[in-house]
Design an enzyme around this catalytic site. Sequence first.
Site, short mmCIF file in Angstrom:
data_model
loop_
_atom_site.label_atom_id
_atom_site.label_comp_id
_atom_site.label_asym_id
_atom_site.label_seq_id
_atom_site.Cartn_x
_atom_site.Cartn_y
_atom_site.Cartn_z
N ARG A 66 5.23 19.03 6.55
CA ARG A 66 5.45 17.80 5.79
C ARG A 66 6.72 17.11 6.27
NH1 ARG A 66 1.28 15.41 3.26
NH2 ARG A 66 2.14 13.80 1.93
N HIS A 110 0.76 -1.16 -8.49
CA HIS A 110 0.07 -0.10 -9.24
C HIS A 110 -0.98 -0.75 -10.14
CE1 HIS A 110 -0.52 3.82 -10.99
NE2 HIS A 110 -0.61 3.22 -12.17
N ASP A 151 6.40 5.78 -9.90
CA ASP A 151 6.09 4.58 -10.69
C ASP A 151 7.15 4.29 -11.77
OD1 ASP A 151 3.69 4.38 -9.23
OD2 ASP A 151 2.58 5.55 -10.70
N GLU A 181 -3.99 -7.88 -8.99
CA GLU A 181 -3.29 -7.36 -7.81
C GLU A 181 -3.15 -8.39 -6.68
OE1 GLU A 181 -4.35 -3.39 -6.46
OE2 GLU A 181 -5.38 -3.04 -8.33
#
Length: 204
Positions: A66, A110, A151, A181
């Site tokens: 990662r 979001h 978020d 959006e």
Amino acid sequence: MLNIVVCVSGGGTNLQAIMDAIDTGKIADTRILRVISNNHNAYALARAKEHGIDAICVSPRDYETRELFHQALLQAVDEVKPDLIVLAGFLVVIPQEMIRRYVNQIINIHPSLIPAFCGTGYYGLKVHEAALARGVKVTGATVHFVDEGTDTGPILLQKAVEVKEGDTPKILQQRVMEQAEWIILPQAIDMIAQNAKSEKGAAK
Ligand code: GAR
């Protein structure tokens, strides 16, 4: 000129909305330097290339750890020196190092009215499934700055969308995209571009 990088994972309809808004002048003084996807098959990459925009894939599958993926992602961003990074349906947790390096320079769209249906595990269709399961009558979308939480950053723009009788997650997702959006993400970028322009003017 506001130089942006757009990060995507899937279909890229939000990317399309940004490219269209730049073309029609709804977003002023902005150019997309690069589109980055974590997914080789993302249709968003094709949309970018069709538009003549540099589009690359940095996939975690191509790196052993990662950590190495995060380094490659950061390098792909740093190389083009953007003023703003736009997460337009980017379903990857952003490396902390990137968040620290680009404070107040990363925004995310979001598909709910934050703080409802957000945080770890809430992405894509899952958000709309949760909204329908809870029986809310109104949902929507939020553009927010990205901080170290999921978020949790300061909210820039929100737009509400009605939930209708008989909605499925897919139907609701489409309505939220069309009515919220694709409108507020370009608006947020334009706001930031206008702001950057007036700050530059003031500094002269
Ligand atoms: C959009 O609905 C966006 O809000 C969502 O992914 C979709 C991407 O669609 N993002 C998240 O859920 C982030 N947590 P697109 O690729 O067609 O723009």
